[in-house]
Design an enzyme around this catalytic site. Structure first.
Site, mmCIF file in Angstrom:
data_model
loop_
_atom_site.group_PDB
_atom_site.id
_atom_site.type_symbol
_atom_site.label_atom_id
_atom_site.label_comp_id
_atom_site.label_asym_id
_atom_site.label_seq_id
_atom_site.Cartn_x
_atom_site.Cartn_y
_atom_site.Cartn_z
ATOM 1 N N LYS A 80 0.855 -1.195 0.000
ATOM 2 C CA LYS A 80 0.000 0.000 0.000
ATOM 3 C C LYS A 80 0.887 1.239 0.000
ATOM 4 C CE LYS A 80 -3.841 2.070 2.606
ATOM 5 N NZ LYS A 80 -4.675 1.975 3.824
ATOM 6 N N SER B 13 -9.612 1.939 3.200
ATOM 7 C CA SER B 13 -8.774 2.628 2.259
ATOM 8 C C SER B 13 -7.777 1.727 1.519
ATOM 9 C CB SER B 13 -7.989 3.714 2.985
ATOM 10 O OG SER B 13 -7.119 3.143 3.938
ATOM 11 N N SER C 136 -9.720 -0.229 7.420
ATOM 12 C CA SER C 136 -9.146 -0.121 6.078
ATOM 13 C C SER C 136 -8.428 -1.355 5.545
ATOM 14 C CB SER C 136 -8.177 1.071 6.023
ATOM 15 O OG SER C 136 -8.872 2.279 5.957
#
Lengths: 479, 113
Positions: free
Chosen positions: A79, A154, A178
């Site tokens: 990420k 997210s 997330s």
């Protein structure tokens, strides 16, 4: 190449048995990314040079007959909120468009030291603020199971990359759900470890008392394997805990007979999606069949978690994001005559609307005259939420709930209503506030074929039990 | 309405954000809708509840007081760190040694910012 079947052990085994090489595998994944990602948009940056250099190292080890490390040759994605040395790291924000990280996040360094091949950096909501990945400064990710839907957020790119077989495992971060919510939306496994279990060094901060780094994988065992590698005390993060790391991989196989599972009434409200409810109820029955003792429990302060979260998280974010001032790194607005004007224009031009909304809310909550009413109150409620769980964990060993109240929603469906978007995290935020570990494991699908996830929560530092229960869910479903 | 237009401008100023007219209007609506939702915390009596100050580490420690945090301190020793070049490599404007910024002090004598 049968991408679907590629789990961590399988990859390592293929290399060990000389059926493939780490290099061939990495190249295969890049071809897969080239063909799949234009429609999904999970990757922001590809790191081919670094990946192929690492792959060559692994292949040389295999040729020499050296013992292969646990993640040897495993293609992973990171990420983009985690720093990667000499590689652009944007946190999904335009303000960091040209930011090249000077060092590796500890979790990334540990993955590579264990033999993993970092394929690239993954799309996410800007500064990890969002539940749909639509707040990315670089455009949204599409859910591989249905391209008209969001992948969740997210860590949307991290979940989508695993779901579309563009990586065997990925790292995400979880501040309000997330990791777990996108895992549920995309039909993969997502593990949020206990607060402090995994170092946050090199994780671009959103809310420091809530941020967690964790894996997204195809199987619970793979999640255990990655956690094993990234967990542990790190002298670069003083909040990383000095607590021994368990043997997660061997623990998952232990029988669950007699384990006490709590089902909290508050996580099954009338408005819960019918198909989600049915899939979770089926999972609970499966756990009973496997010998678990299932009992109803109450976590009475549950409904206060979202408002508490949006005070604590935004207050911390407003402080953390003060560093983006255009002075030392990243974007600087051009042509400002004074320092003050430069700050303002840099931040106005660099941040997206959700980030500004949260900075504003957090600044308001911390401002003179409002601190007691908002921030202090929220931290008190956080104590009440923690007591709810302490009481529950005196009676049960794990708690099972839906991960999200609905399956993946449509792109654009919630963008104009921040409160409705925030409620997408209603079942996940509490664990972040309390700091306990949680996992989302696929437990079924809707008639339309959208994945449904079940969440397992456990005591502080008891990832072993969370993984064990998740493993049984996975096993029962495969029957 | 909890927050007025004036409040929005005041908070934007505190946060060093420059909002356009349209952004300001949207922010006014959104902040009020979020704060209305947050209002439900007022239902809880928290008079005798201590605010949470530490997340999970305490749960795992049976040590007392500051001994709980001994693991987080270290000896004050010089260790290697980023080089000057590495630390400056993302700077938007630099003379090679220092960061450069627009002027802070107004020489016309009207004071500083």
């Amino acid at each position: 190449m049968k991408f679907d079947a590629l789990t961590i052990d399988f990859v390592r085994d293929l290399i060990l048995r000389k059926e493939t090489t780490a290099t061939a595998l990495a190249e295969g994944f890049y071809r897969k990314i080239d063909s799949e990602d234009p429609k999904i948009h999970a990757f922001l940056t590809l790191t081919k040079e670094r990946a192929l250099a690492k792959a060559a190292e692994i292949d040389a080890m295999a040729d020499r007959g050296d013992e292969l490390p646990p993640l040897a040759g495993v293609p992973v994605g990171i990420k983009d909120v985690l720093m990667t040395r000499e590689i652009t790291t944007t946190a999904g924000s335009r303000i960091l468009e040209n930011f090249v990280a000077p060092y590796d996040a500890t979790a990334v360094a540990k993955l590579e030291a264990a033999g993993a091949i970092v394929l690239g950096k993954l799309n996410c909501d800007e500064f990890a603020m969002g539940s749909s990945n639509e707040n990315s400064g670089y455009g949204p990710v599409h859910n591989p199971r249905d391209l008209s839907r969001v992948p969740g957020g997210s860590s949307g790119g991290s979940a989508a990359a695993v779901a579309a077989n563009m990586a065997v495992a990925t790292l995400g971060s979880d501040t309000g759900g997330s990791i777990r919510q996108p895992a549920a939306f995309c039909g993969v496994v997502g593990l949020m470890p206990t607060y402090g279990r995994v170092s946050r060094y090199g994780l671009i901060a959103f809310a420091s008392s809530l941020d967690h780094v964790g894996p997204l994988t195809k199987t619970v065992k793979d999640a255990a394997t990655v956690l094993q590698v990234i967990a542990g005390r790190d002298k670069c993060d003083s909040t990383s805990a000095d607590v021994p790391v368990g043997d997660y991989v061997s623990e998952i196989g232990r029988p669950v007979k007699g384990l006490r599972i709590g089902i909290p009434d508050e996580y099954f409200p009338p408005e819960l999606d019918g198909e989600v409810n049915a899939a979770v109820q089926k999972t609970i029955e499966d756990l009973r069949t496997a010998g678990c003792e299932v009992k109803r429990i109450s976590l009475p302060h549950t409904k206060y978690a979202i408002p508490t979260y949006y005070i604590v998280a935004t207050a911390e974010a407003s402080a953390n994001l003060a560093r983006f001032d255009g002075v030392r790194y990243a974007f600087r607005a051009k042509g400002a005559a004074t320092l003050s004007e430069m700050y303002r224009r840099t931040r106005d031009g660099g941040f997206g609307s959700e980030v500004k909304r949260r900075i504003m809310l957090g600044t308001y909550a911390l401002s003179a005259g409002y601190y007691d009413a908002y921030y202090l109150k929220a931290q008190q409620v956080r104590t009440l939420l923690t007591r709810d769980f302490q009481k529950a964990f005196a009676e049960v060993d794990a708690i099972v709930t839906p991960t999200s109240p609905t399956p993946a929603f449509k792109l654009g469906e919630k963008v104009d209503d921040p409160v409705s978007m925030y409620l997408a995290d209603i079942f996940t935020v509490t664990a972040d506030l309390v700091g306990i570990p949680g996992i989302s494991v696929p437990c079924g699908a809707t008639k339309e074929g959208l994945p449904i996830g079940v969440q397992v929560l456990g005591r502080h530092f008891d990832e072993a039990t969370v993984l064990r229960v998740g493993h049984v869910v996975e096993h029962e479903r495969a029957k | 309405m909890k927050v007025s237009e004036k409040d929005v401008l005041y908070v934007a100023d505190l946060a060093n954000l420059e909002l356009t007219e349209a952004e300001g209007q949207r922010m006014l609506k959104d902040l009020n809708s979020i704060l209305d939702y947050i209002d439900m915390l007022g239902q809880l009596d928290t008079k005798d509840v201590p605010p949470m100050a530490q997340v999970a580490t305490l749960a795992a420690s049976d040590r007392k007081d500051t001994a709980k945090f001994e693991y987080a301190v270290r000896a004050d020793e010089v260790k290697s760190c980023l080089t000057h070049e590495q630390a400056m490599m993302n700077a938007p404007d630099t003379d090679g040694t220092y960061f450069k910024v627009p002027k802070v002090i107004d020489k016309s004598g009207e004071g500083t910012e």
